[in-house]
Design a protein around this motif. Structure first.
Motif, mmCIF file in Angstrom:
data_model
loop_
_atom_site.group_PDB
_atom_site.id
_atom_site.type_symbol
_atom_site.label_atom_id
_atom_site.label_comp_id
_atom_site.label_asym_id
_atom_site.label_seq_id
_atom_site.Cartn_x
_atom_site.Cartn_y
_atom_site.Cartn_z
ATOM 1 N N UNK A 360 0.861 -1.186 0.184
ATOM 2 C CA UNK A 360 -0.518 -0.021 0.012
ATOM 3 C C UNK A 360 0.640 1.183 -0.089
ATOM 4 N N UNK A 361 2.073 1.146 0.342
ATOM 5 C CA UNK A 361 2.613 2.401 0.234
ATOM 6 C C UNK A 361 4.569 1.702 0.359
ATOM 7 N N UNK A 362 4.890 2.561 -1.106
ATOM 8 C CA UNK A 362 6.623 2.383 -1.257
ATOM 9 C C UNK A 362 7.175 2.366 -0.329
ATOM 10 N N UNK A 363 8.600 2.125 0.195
ATOM 11 C CA UNK A 363 9.615 1.672 0.876
ATOM 12 C C UNK A 363 10.552 3.120 -0.739
ATOM 13 N N UNK A 364 11.548 3.463 0.082
ATOM 14 C CA UNK A 364 11.719 4.291 -0.280
ATOM 15 C C UNK A 364 13.581 3.962 -0.681
ATOM 16 N N UNK A 365 13.395 4.456 -2.114
ATOM 17 C CA UNK A 365 14.367 3.667 -2.977
ATOM 18 C C UNK A 365 14.253 2.071 -3.396
ATOM 19 N N UNK A 366 12.978 2.313 -3.791
ATOM 20 C CA UNK A 366 13.113 0.539 -3.384
ATOM 21 C C UNK A 366 12.399 0.543 -4.830
ATOM 22 N N UNK A 367 12.236 1.692 -5.593
ATOM 23 C CA UNK A 367 11.449 1.962 -7.210
ATOM 24 C C UNK A 367 12.554 1.177 -7.900
ATOM 25 N N UNK A 368 13.671 2.059 -8.463
ATOM 26 C CA UNK A 368 14.501 1.474 -9.205
ATOM 27 C C UNK A 368 14.481 0.278 -9.310
ATOM 28 N N UNK A 369 15.247 -0.285 -7.712
ATOM 29 C CA UNK A 369 15.605 -1.489 -8.192
ATOM 30 C C UNK A 369 14.168 -2.208 -8.202
ATOM 31 N N UNK A 370 12.993 -2.401 -8.057
ATOM 32 C CA UNK A 370 12.086 -3.236 -8.303
ATOM 33 C C UNK A 370 11.467 -2.855 -9.945
ATOM 34 N N UNK A 371 11.743 -1.895 -10.893
ATOM 35 C CA UNK A 371 11.413 -1.719 -11.750
ATOM 36 C C UNK A 371 12.571 -2.559 -13.525
ATOM 37 N N UNK A 372 13.740 -3.089 -12.475
ATOM 38 C CA UNK A 372 15.252 -3.210 -13.299
ATOM 39 C C UNK A 372 14.805 -5.135 -12.658
ATOM 40 N N UNK A 373 14.679 -4.788 -11.314
ATOM 41 C CA UNK A 373 14.356 -6.651 -11.495
ATOM 42 C C UNK A 373 13.574 -7.842 -12.538
ATOM 43 N N UNK A 374 12.111 -6.737 -12.162
ATOM 44 C CA UNK A 374 10.819 -7.538 -13.224
ATOM 45 C C UNK A 374 10.966 -6.730 -14.218
ATOM 46 N N UNK A 375 11.696 -5.533 -14.456
ATOM 47 C CA UNK A 375 12.114 -5.579 -16.428
ATOM 48 C C UNK A 375 12.936 -6.600 -17.051
ATOM 49 N N UNK A 376 14.151 -6.718 -15.838
ATOM 50 C CA UNK A 376 14.706 -8.199 -16.605
ATOM 51 C C UNK A 376 14.204 -9.784 -16.898
ATOM 52 N N UNK A 377 13.134 -9.887 -15.697
ATOM 53 C CA UNK A 377 12.162 -10.651 -15.592
ATOM 54 C C UNK A 377 11.726 -11.169 -16.764
ATOM 55 N N UNK A 378 11.185 -9.854 -16.989
ATOM 56 C CA UNK A 378 9.446 -9.938 -18.630
ATOM 57 C C UNK A 378 10.148 -10.608 -19.357
ATOM 58 N N UNK A 379 12.396 -9.625 -19.704
ATOM 59 C CA UNK A 379 13.306 -10.273 -21.037
ATOM 60 C C UNK A 379 12.959 -11.826 -20.387
ATOM 61 N N UNK A 380 13.344 -12.461 -19.972
ATOM 62 C CA UNK A 380 13.888 -13.276 -19.869
ATOM 63 C C UNK A 380 12.314 -14.543 -19.861
ATOM 64 N N UNK A 381 11.845 -13.983 -19.720
ATOM 65 C CA UNK A 381 10.039 -14.922 -19.798
ATOM 66 C C UNK A 381 9.691 -15.166 -21.651
ATOM 67 N N UNK A 382 10.249 -13.533 -22.093
ATOM 68 C CA UNK A 382 9.600 -13.306 -23.538
ATOM 69 C C UNK A 382 10.755 -14.242 -24.113
ATOM 70 N N UNK A 383 11.925 -14.453 -23.982
ATOM 71 C CA UNK A 383 13.038 -15.418 -24.404
ATOM 72 C C UNK A 383 12.530 -16.731 -24.060
ATOM 73 N N UNK A 384 12.405 -17.272 -22.930
ATOM 74 C CA UNK A 384 12.183 -18.925 -22.518
ATOM 75 C C UNK A 384 11.101 -19.181 -23.244
ATOM 76 N N UNK A 385 10.111 -18.444 -23.821
ATOM 77 C CA UNK A 385 8.950 -19.088 -24.739
ATOM 78 C C UNK A 385 8.522 -17.901 -26.094
ATOM 79 N N UNK A 386 9.410 -18.174 -26.632
ATOM 80 C CA UNK A 386 9.327 -17.227 -28.034
ATOM 81 C C UNK A 386 8.040 -17.882 -28.983
ATOM 82 N N UNK A 387 7.497 -16.632 -29.725
ATOM 83 C CA UNK A 387 5.798 -16.876 -30.140
ATOM 84 C C UNK A 387 6.462 -16.395 -31.379
ATOM 85 N N UNK A 388 5.276 -16.288 -32.520
ATOM 86 C CA UNK A 388 5.313 -15.895 -34.105
ATOM 87 C C UNK A 388 4.391 -14.670 -33.576
ATOM 88 N N UNK A 389 4.746 -13.796 -35.058
ATOM 89 C CA UNK A 389 3.493 -12.542 -35.331
ATOM 90 C C UNK A 389 2.507 -12.796 -36.189
#
Length: 433
Positions: A360-389
């Protein structure tokens, strides 16, 4: 019509980090509503939290949970903390510099933290991180960054995302088709009169998801930062970093008296300031560092010192006026630990997403870390589950009245906030705020 392997909507820290961790044989298109530097990621002052050592894990976990009123997703918090050392190493590999003391990284502390675990680069940590990510992205032949382009809609077929409709820099409507789309459009400060956010951050992704019945979560969990520089001028509010209070600044009422513990979580301090302003009959209080070493303040917070000086205040010699303003969005598009939304092949990262880390409330200076951790997770999932256009016919004529649609999108999000929490809407979304 353009095609890509991945479309990323947004060029802040999460969008760029996501792009950099996708395979270099993927064609990646990043679009951004204004210019790359006009991202809230460039504005982040305080720093980025990280696990200093294994012994700090329990206290870091508890600090994050406590600040979030224990509404946080424990699995997401665990993932963020455990992966933080690798994220810091990733940033160093991209050339990001952190302040040193005696040759070692200098850690600071902010409100809600029980110890010193925040890395920083002066008071421009977000700019230091995001500018290096941007420079690295420009070196990659597979990454194309398109500025001054606005996402109008996503392309949906059979419940899956197939790309986006967007308006280019010349005002023309077009589409980009891709097997996977990542929304990284940032917060919703543009919906508020007083906000630390850039004005063009108007919750575009939230409105699009509402129109397509993509799940949202905790859309009324919006953080008001306690200390922004008080000014009667219109426009974005200048943030006075929590790190200033972490270094020992005092909050003072109109009579120059302290009235609260400056290192309580942000929502608590905001509440205390609002009560004091009402008691004083004032629209601001004061933040003072005059009791601290002035040269240390100038060295530690050069940008804040300069900005205050430009406004006519030498913060080393006199208290500065501060007031709360909208700052950060803890809710957003509901995602899992891989940053997947409820729609297939649609991901969301950064401030526009809600993985439950912040509660319900962000702890100071967790925003940049959270953004990077889960952006990297998205890249990993996209790479591991390729699909066609897949080519989908899109009738662009229905998007011609883009200005009217933008107004409707903003109201759509505000109405959803009102539906979730009328009291918050009345206090912070009205004409006074």
């Amino acid at each position: 019509m353009k095609t890509a392997d991945v479309i990323i909507v947004g060029s802040g820290a999460s969008g760029l980090f996501n792009a950099l961790f996708l395979p270099q044989d993927y064609k990646v298109i990043v679009i951004t509503k204004k210019e790359v530097e006009e991202s809230d990621s460039f504005l982040a002052q305080g720093g980025i939290s990280a696990l200093k050592n294994p012994e700090d894990y329990d206290s870091y976990f508890e600090d994050t949970m406590k600040a979030g009123h224990y509404e946080n997703d424990k699995g997401a918090v665990e993932k963020m903390i455990k992966e933080s050392p690798q994220i810091i190493q990733d940033l160093k590999d991209f050339g990001v510099r952190f302040d040193l003391k005696d040759g070692e990284i200098e850690f600071t502390r902010e409100g809600g933290h029980s110890t010193f675990r925040i890395l920083h680069h002066e008071d421009l940590t977000g700019k230091e991180i995001t500018s290096h990510l941007y420079e690295e992205a420009k070196k990659r032949d597979n990454i194309t960054i398109m500025e001054n382009c606005t996402m109008i809609d996503i392309i949906e077929k059979d419940g899956e995302c197939k790309g986006i409709v967007y308006k280019d820099a010349d005002g023309n409507l077009d589409t980009i088709e891709a097997p996977d789309t990542v929304l990284a459009t940032g917060g919703l400060g543009g919906l508020f009169k007083h906000s630390t956010n850039f004005r063009h951050l108007t919750a575009d992704s939230l409105a699009v998801c509402l129109r397509h019945n993509v799940e949202l979560e905790n859309i009324n969990y919006i953080q008001i930062h306690p200390t922004t520089f008080y000014s009667k001028k219109p426009g974005r509010r200048f943030l006075i970093s929590e790190s200033v209070r972490g270094e020992g600044a005092y909050l003072l009422n109109k009579d120059g008296e302290r009235f609260t513990d400056e290192l309580k979580p942000r929502d608590v301090v905001t509440g205390e300031i609002c009560k004091q302003m009402k008691k004083d009959g004032s629209d601001h209080v004061y933040l003072s560092v005059t009791h601290l070493d002035g040269e240390r303040i100038k060295h530690r917070f050069p940008n804040i010192y300069k900005q205050c000086l430009d406004e006519g205040y030498d913060m080393t010699k006199e208290p500065i006026p501060v007031t709360p303003a909208q700052h950060y969005f803890m809710g957003g598009i509901k995602v899992n630990l891989d940053s997947k939304t409820s729609m297939e092949h649609l991901y969301a990262v950064g401030e526009t997403s809600c993985n439950g880390v912040h509660g319900k409330n962000r702890l100071a200076s967790n925003s940049l870390l959270e953004a990077l951790v889960f952006a990297k997770a998205a890249a990993k999932d996209i790479t591991e589950h390729p699909s066609k256009a897949e080519t989908v016919e899109v009738d662009l004529s229905k998007y011609q009245n883009e200005e009217q649609r933008e107004k409707e999108n903003e109201q759509l999000v505000l109405d959803e906030i009102k539906r979730k929490d009328r009291s918050f809407y009345d206090q912070w979304c009205n004409d006074e705020n």
